[in-house]
Structures are given as C-alpha cells and as structure tokens.
Design an enzyme around this catalytic site. Structure first.
Site, PDB file in Angstrom:
ATOM      1  N   ARG A  47     -36.187 -29.862   1.291  1.00  0.00           N
ATOM      2  CA  ARG A  47     -35.527 -29.004   2.284  1.00  0.00           C
ATOM      3  C   ARG A  47     -36.102 -27.591   2.265  1.00  0.00           C
ATOM      4  O   ARG A  47     -36.735 -27.181   1.294  1.00  0.00           O
ATOM      5  CB  ARG A  47     -34.016 -28.913   2.029  1.00  0.00           C
ATOM      6  N   HIS A  54     -28.310 -19.023  -3.312  1.00  0.00           N
ATOM      7  CA  HIS A  54     -27.413 -18.895  -4.476  1.00  0.00           C
ATOM      8  C   HIS A  54     -25.961 -18.675  -4.055  1.00  0.00           C
ATOM      9  O   HIS A  54     -25.191 -18.047  -4.774  1.00  0.00           O
ATOM     10  CB  HIS A  54     -27.892 -17.775  -5.422  1.00  0.00           C
ATOM     11  N   ASP A  56     -24.252 -21.534  -2.829  1.00  0.00           N
ATOM     12  CA  ASP A  56     -23.575 -22.850  -2.903  1.00  0.00           C
ATOM     13  C   ASP A  56     -22.687 -23.005  -4.136  1.00  0.00           C
ATOM     14  O   ASP A  56     -21.511 -23.369  -4.019  1.00  0.00           O
ATOM     15  CB  ASP A  56     -24.567 -24.027  -2.760  1.00  0.00           C
ATOM     16  N   SER A 151     -37.989 -30.745  -4.611  1.00  0.00           N
ATOM     17  CA  SER A 151     -38.570 -32.048  -4.925  1.00  0.00           C
ATOM     18  C   SER A 151     -37.725 -32.745  -5.992  1.00  0.00           C
ATOM     19  O   SER A 151     -37.574 -33.967  -5.976  1.00  0.00           O
ATOM     20  CB  SER A 151     -40.014 -31.902  -5.388  1.00  0.00           C
ATOM     21  N   ASP A 195     -28.896 -28.993  -2.111  1.00  0.00           N
ATOM     22  CA  ASP A 195     -30.116 -29.802  -2.002  1.00  0.00           C
ATOM     23  C   ASP A 195     -29.810 -31.285  -1.824  1.00  0.00           C
ATOM     24  O   ASP A 195     -30.423 -31.976  -1.015  1.00  0.00           O
ATOM     25  CB  ASP A 195     -30.989 -29.598  -3.246  1.00  0.00           C
TER      26      ASP A 195
HETATM   27  C1  GLA Z   1     -31.616 -24.479  -6.207  1.00  0.00           C
HETATM   28  C2  GLA Z   1     -30.304 -25.221  -6.453  1.00  0.00           C
HETATM   29  C3  GLA Z   1     -29.383 -25.075  -5.243  1.00  0.00           C
HETATM   30  C4  GLA Z   1     -29.221 -23.620  -4.827  1.00  0.00           C
HETATM   31  C5  GLA Z   1     -30.584 -22.940  -4.698  1.00  0.00           C
HETATM   32  C6  GLA Z   1     -30.478 -21.455  -4.438  1.00  0.00           C
HETATM   33  O1  GLA Z   1     -32.334 -25.116  -5.202  1.00  0.00           O
HETATM   34  O2  GLA Z   1     -30.543 -26.581  -6.706  1.00  0.00           O
HETATM   35  O3  GLA Z   1     -28.143 -25.675  -5.523  1.00  0.00           O
HETATM   36  O4  GLA Z   1     -28.385 -22.935  -5.710  1.00  0.00           O
HETATM   37  O5  GLA Z   1     -31.370 -23.126  -5.864  1.00  0.00           O
HETATM   38  O6  GLA Z   1     -29.874 -21.221  -3.218  1.00  0.00           O
END
Ligand code: GLA
Length: 474
Positions: A47, A54, A56, A151, A195
C-alpha cells in the site's frame, strides 16, 4: 452501513477456468512438486498511505490505497500440520509445524511474518492447533522490501489467507484484518491496523478512509488526471532493525501522552474518563476544542522530553505501574526508557494535527481539489519531520526535489526512517516528473544510474488496486 466498503468473506476464491495457461509461480510449483492437481495462488497487495501517518495505533484514521504490487504465494494443501514456504526471491525456505509458530525464528527472519499470521489464528481461537492443517508453497513479490510499502504485512496477509484456506475456513474481512494486525505484532513491531486492512480490503481506483476501534472502512475517490508516484529514498527502513526500536518508542510515547492527557482532563473536569489512546482525546469525545486540548497538553507535558519518574508523578501513578501498563509490548518485553526521556508533547502535536489532515484530505479528494490534497500532504510531511521525527536527510532531499520537479504534494509514506515517498503529480507532467527526479535525486544526489529495469522497482507510478484474493487452478 451505506457508503462503507462491503464486508466480505475471506479468503475470496476465484476459480480459474480449466485450460487457462497457469500463472508462472503456479507453473513453477507444479514443476517442483511434480504435481498436476489443484494449486492455489494467493496475492496480497502492498500500500501507499496518502495522509495519516502513525495515527492508526492511536485510534485516529488513515487514508491509504492498495497498490498494484503484491506478495504472491502458490501453494498446495498439506495433509499434515507442516507449513513450508520457499522464497524464489532469494530469501531461502522456511518449514515449521503449526504449533511451532509460537516460537519465532531469530529477530529479523522473514519466516516470522508467516509464523505471526499462523499464531494469530491459533491464539485467537479461530483454528485449533491440534487439528490444524498446513500448506506447502513458493512465494515471490514485487513490493520493494524495507521501503515503507508494507511488504511485510502483505506477507502476513498472504500467509494468513493460505492458512485459512488450508483449514477450509472463511471469515469476515473485518475480523480477519483485526486478527492479522494484532498477530503481526508477534514479529516485534507494535503496529496499528492500516496495512493489513488495506491489503485485505483494497478497492480498485479508490483510496480508503479507515477508522479504528471499531474498524470502519469508507471508499474515497481518487483524483482524475492525477497520479501518485512512489520514489524510493534508497534508505532501508527495515522494521526489524533500528527502525523497529524507533517505531516502538513512538508507540510508547503516544501511550504515555494519552495517559497524561487523561490525567489533565480528570483534573479539569473532576470526572474519571475511560480513555487510553490519543484518539480518545478529540473535541467530539471530550467536549473540549483542539486548542483547549493543546493547552492542556502544553501544561501537563511541559519540559518534554520527560523521564518516566516525572510522568508518573504528574499522572499520579507509580513508575512500575506505568511500565507495566504503557511500556510493555505485545511480546511481553518492556521498552527501555531512552536516555533523554520520552518525547510526549511533540508526538501529541503530530498525531492530533495529522488526524485533522486525514479528514481534510478525504474532503479535498471528494471535491477533486488536487491543490488542497497536495498542500495537506506537504503539511503532513513537515509534521512527520518536526514533531514525529521520522524523516531523514535523504527523504528531505527527495521531497524537495520532487516538489521542484512539479509534485503538487510530496511526503514520506509508511513508518518513515527512510523508505519511500508518495508524490501527487498531474498526469500530463508524469514523464517529465519521472525524468527530472531520476536525474536530480538518483543520478546527481545518490550517484546511481537507473536503467528501466531498476527504475521499475524504485521510481514508479502506482494504481489503486483490489485487496487480497485467492485463485484456484485445477
Ligand atoms: C507501519 C505500521 C502501520 C502504521 C504505519 C505508520 O506501516 O505497520 O500500522 O502505523 O507504519 O503510519
């Protein structure tokens, strides 16, 4: 709910018509196993996140889309509990019994993402270890690794789907996203749920606004005549190395910031509130405006960074209690206090402002206002740099070159500490943008020449894609 992305049943299985030439990974697996019966192929996308970094794990929303790059696993069902997966990208083979998913490989091993997915379904009671079946397969991917494009979560999602399929199970995509988000933490990073949710439920040509606690997903239209271009800074942002500690530190800092805000609110209102994430502290839930919440944060977090002893004192808890409730990670380990103390105020300022930017960006996308989207992306990047402190020199150079070369907005995407940027570019400028970034960043700044094969992996436009699915080849 109207307007939400449909809750689906996963794994989504599509039958491939007999006689259709098999996918190359399927063909390779058949050759290796000397097997011409049923083979499954699971594909789970990576994605990019447009805005909402940061947020979520703090319970605030994000705005990503699934990209047209994925992890693919071709597999056959096992009749015992062995899981065996061989990477054809050169990472070797991993083989374990379902029950052994509870003992991870050494830290940083790619097999831990497979184990994490399997363990999640066991620990949450979805699959019974005593009766579980495994799978045997090979995997490959075209999502750049350690580049902030998820990934690792795509591997978790693909492994989780294969494991569900191997056990003849289906479940709803929302529940599955929650389980896989929690289970990925067994691999050592206290991530949120963005993600896994977008890899499972991505929607073609559409961004997703994802809310958490509870999980809710709404489609947001992308802009006509504009593309999002990914540029890799070439700084490895491996979630298993030092970026892991830096990431987890921020998770702990946000938890501590939330504890402090709660104490400030209790002091102000005299009412004990049940809230432990920064996402619980917004005007809607507290009745205080953002400005008032920021003032409260300024007061209780004064002097930040702060040692745990001062934080404990200000919130009326013991240090031991704080360590147990706020500094302990999913694997049971305790995060070691940084020498300079915890930076709580800046983290709060980033998260609170980023949450508002997600809402504003979603509105701007709905109105087709590219300039506003670009401005919000740039603001988000500044906040990631100044308050969340997750940028680096290369990302700064790359985002400024991208803006000079015509990006309307340019920002780091994903966890930060290196990795990729996402850039909003008008379609008619795409080729000149790519040419100029290639020359100014890759050739002049980094001194690397990108031939077309390399460029494909490092600097590329991406398209919003559907989420994970399984194909059955008979
Ligand atoms: C990583 C984590 C996500 C999110 C991002 C930052 O990808 O896996 O859950 O916290 O960092 O937005």
């Amino acid at each position: 709910m109207a307007g939400d992305v449909n809750i689906m049943v996963v794994p989504l299985v599509f039958d491939i018509e007999p006689g259709t030439p098999p996918d190359s990974l399927v063909r390779l697996l058949r050759q290796r196993l000397g097997h011409d019966g049923e083979v499954y192929l699971v594909a789970a996308p990576g994605r990019v996140n447009i805005v909402g970094e940061h947020t979520d794990y703090n319970g605030f929303p994000v705005l990503p889309f699934a990209i047209d790059r994925e992890i693919r696993i071709a597999f056959v069902l096992s009749d015992d509990e062995t899981i065996e997966l061989t990477s054809i990208d050169g990472y070797g083979a991993r083989s374990f019994q379902v029950d052994e998913s509870r003992s991870p490989y050494t830290q940083g091993d790619w097999g831990n993402y497979i184990k994490a997915a399997v363990r999640g379904f066991l620990e949450e009671g979805v699959i019974d270890a005593g009766r579980a079946r495994g799978f045997k397969g090979i995997c490959a991917g075209d999502i750049p690794v350690s580049a902030g494009l998820s990934s690792s979560s795509a591997l978790v999602v693909a492994s989780g789907m294969a494991f569900l399929k191997a056990n003849g199970l289906e479940m709803d995509s929302m529940a599955c996203a929650g389980i896989l988000a929690r289970s990925e933490r067994y691999a050592g990073i206290e991530g949120g749920g963005m993600d896994q949710a977008v890899s499972l439920m991505g929607k073609r040509d559409t961004a997703l606004k994802i809310d958490f606690f509870p999980l809710r997903i709404r489609p947001v239209p992308l802009l006509d005549e504009h593309v999002f271009v990914v540029c890799n800074s070439m700084v490895q942002a491996s979630k298993t190395a030092s970026a892991r500690a830096s990431y987890n530190r921020r998770v702990v800092e946000c938890r501590l910031a939330a504890t402090m805000l709660r104490a400030a609110l209790v002091k102000r209102t005299g009412v004990l509130i049940d809230a432990d994430r920064l996402g619980d502290f917004n005007p809607e839930k507290t009745g205080f405006s953002w400005e008032e919440l920021e003032r409260m944060a300024d007061e209780i977090m004064r002097g930040s960074p702060l040692p745990l002893s001062v934080i404990a004192d200000r919130v009326g808890m013991s240090v031991d209690d704080l360590v147990e409730k706020r500094c302990t990670l999913r694997d049971g380990s305790v995060f070691i206090q940084p020498e300079e103390g915890y930076e709580v105020r800046k983290r709060f300022l980033h998260v609170a402002s980023e949450a508002r930017r997600v809402e504003e960006t979603a509105d701007a996308l709905r109105c087709g206002d590219a300039v506003a989207v670009g401005r919000l992306m740039n603001r988000s990047h500044e906040s990631c740099r100044d308050n969340y402190e997750i940028s680096c020199d290369e990302l700064e150079t790359l985002t400024s070159i991208a803006r000079e070369c015509g990006a309307i907005g340019s920002r780091l995407t994903g966890a930060g500490f290196g990795g990729c940027t996402v850039n909003l570019v008008e379609s008619s400028f795409l080729s000149s943008f790519m040419r100029n970034v290639k020359e100014k960043y890759y050739e002049d700044y980094l001194g690397i020449i990108l031939d077309s094969e390399k460029q494909e992996k490092i600097l590329f436009p991406c398209r919003a894609s559907d989420g994970a699915r399984i194909y059955r080849y008979r």
